[in-house]
Design a protein around this motif. Structure first.
Motif, PDB file in Angstrom:
ATOM      1  N   ASN A   2     -45.174  57.380 -29.102  1.00 19.31           N
ATOM      2  CA  ASN A   2     -46.388  57.907 -28.024  1.00 19.31           C
ATOM      3  C   ASN A   2     -46.254  56.407 -26.636  1.00 19.31           C
ATOM      4  O   ASN A   2     -47.410  56.766 -25.533  1.00 19.31           O
ATOM      5  N   PHE A  46     -49.543  64.488 -34.531  1.00 20.12           N
ATOM      6  CA  PHE A  46     -49.776  62.669 -34.493  1.00 20.12           C
ATOM      7  C   PHE A  46     -50.312  63.243 -35.469  1.00 20.12           C
ATOM      8  O   PHE A  46     -49.667  63.915 -36.649  1.00 20.12           O
ATOM      9  N   ALA A  47     -50.129  61.592 -36.373  1.00 15.50           N
ATOM     10  CA  ALA A  47     -50.946  61.049 -37.741  1.00 15.50           C
ATOM     11  C   ALA A  47     -52.264  61.587 -38.253  1.00 15.50           C
ATOM     12  O   ALA A  47     -52.105  62.096 -39.460  1.00 15.50           O
ATOM     13  N   ASN A  48     -52.596  61.312 -37.069  1.00 18.56           N
ATOM     14  CA  ASN A  48     -54.555  61.895 -37.484  1.00 18.56           C
ATOM     15  C   ASN A  48     -54.846  63.147 -35.840  1.00 18.56           C
ATOM     16  O   ASN A  48     -54.020  63.156 -35.094  1.00 18.56           O
ATOM     17  N   ASN A  49     -56.108  63.307 -36.352  1.00 17.03           N
ATOM     18  CA  ASN A  49     -56.556  64.460 -35.921  1.00 17.03           C
ATOM     19  C   ASN A  49     -56.735  63.951 -33.918  1.00 17.03           C
ATOM     20  O   ASN A  49     -57.072  62.000 -34.091  1.00 17.03           O
ATOM     21  N   VAL A  50     -56.529  64.758 -32.890  1.00 12.18           N
ATOM     22  CA  VAL A  50     -56.673  64.030 -31.955  1.00 12.18           C
ATOM     23  C   VAL A  50     -57.286  64.766 -30.712  1.00 12.18           C
ATOM     24  O   VAL A  50     -57.269  66.197 -31.190  1.00 12.18           O
ATOM     25  N   ASN A  71     -54.438  67.571 -35.124  1.00 11.17           N
ATOM     26  CA  ASN A  71     -53.752  66.547 -35.127  1.00 11.17           C
ATOM     27  C   ASN A  71     -52.514  67.589 -34.404  1.00 11.17           C
ATOM     28  O   ASN A  71     -51.038  66.774 -34.446  1.00 11.17           O
ATOM     29  N   SER A 104     -53.336  57.801 -31.816  1.00  2.88           N
ATOM     30  CA  SER A 104     -52.285  57.978 -34.046  1.00  2.88           C
ATOM     31  C   SER A 104     -51.598  58.060 -32.897  1.00  2.88           C
ATOM     32  O   SER A 104     -50.514  58.250 -32.179  1.00  2.88           O
ATOM     33  N   ASP A 105     -50.448  56.815 -33.900  1.00  3.69           N
ATOM     34  CA  ASP A 105     -49.062  57.700 -33.852  1.00  3.69           C
ATOM     35  C   ASP A 105     -48.212  58.283 -34.150  1.00  3.69           C
ATOM     36  O   ASP A 105     -49.392  59.478 -34.000  1.00  3.69           O
TER      37      ASP A 105
END
Length: 214
Positions: free
Chosen positions: A121, A166-170, A182, A203-204
């Motif tokens: 990141n 990414f690990a989550n939605n962005v 994501n 998010s990672d």
């Protein structure tokens, strides 16, 4: 920066066999790893994953070995079925083969993936994305010159930038940036080369791969 025409084959190609064990010559892996080793890449890598033939999901590996006529050594791999192969000239000269036994799948194949290593990141700036895009472009071009041939370049797809997972939605916005769930695509331009503008994402970061226009 001039976009080059690059082979999709080298971004994600595969080979396999219908058998309980997956068996492949070490030479093909070594030739590709050697291209990366000779290059000056901070982030770009070529990685190898064992995936199921139809679903393309990771094959669960029971065991793996690198075998020559004289010896056998354990093959290291990850939970995502990435094969952690050494760059070993002696194994290449000894005509080694890679032997992997899946736990359940009847047909597994190798997925060859160009992607980033150690890109996190904190590196999400236009300048670093430009650097990574350039490294991907150079690596794909080097691999295409070795395995496809420049005479076929007019038939090959174009690299537009990078795709970040990414690990989550962005939700990022801006010129040259588009996101869906994501995954975000960054259309990298020459103006990014010395631009330290940062993309702030909580998010990672999971992976970064070339964005290839099909």
């Amino acid at each position: 920066m001039k976009n080059r025409i690059l082979p999709l084959l080298l971004l994600s190609s595969s080979f396999g066999c219908f058998a309980e064990e997956f068996v492949a010559s070490y030479e093909g892996f070594y030739d590709r790893l050697k291209v990366v080793k000779k290059g000056d890449f901070e982030f770009a890598r070529v990685n190898f994953y064992l995936v199921e033939g139809e679903s393309k999901q990771p094959c669960t590996i029971a065991e793996g070995n690198i075998v020559t006529e004289q010896a056998s050594m354990s093959l290291h791999y990850t939970e995502k079925a990435q094969l952690m192969l050494p760059i070993d000239e002696k194994l290449d000269k000894d005509k080694a083969v890679v032997v992997v036994k899946p736990e359940t799948a009847t047909y597994c194949e190798i997925k060859i993936q160009i992607e980033s290593a150690h890109f996190e990141n904190q590196h999400l700036t236009k300048q670093k994305l430009y650097q990574l895009h350039t490294e991907f472009e150079t690596l794909l071009s080097d691999l295409s010159g070795v395995f496809v041939g420049k005479l076929l370049s007019f038939m090959l797809p174009e690299q537009k930038g990078v795709t970040v997972e990414f690990a989550n939605n962005v939700a990022l916005s801006g010129e040259g940036v588009s996101c869906e769930l994501n995954r975000c695509r960054f259309h990298v331009s020459d103006s990014w080369e010395n631009d330290n503008t940062r993309f702030n994402v909580l998010s990672d970061l999971i992976s970064v791969k070339p964005w290839i226009e099909k």
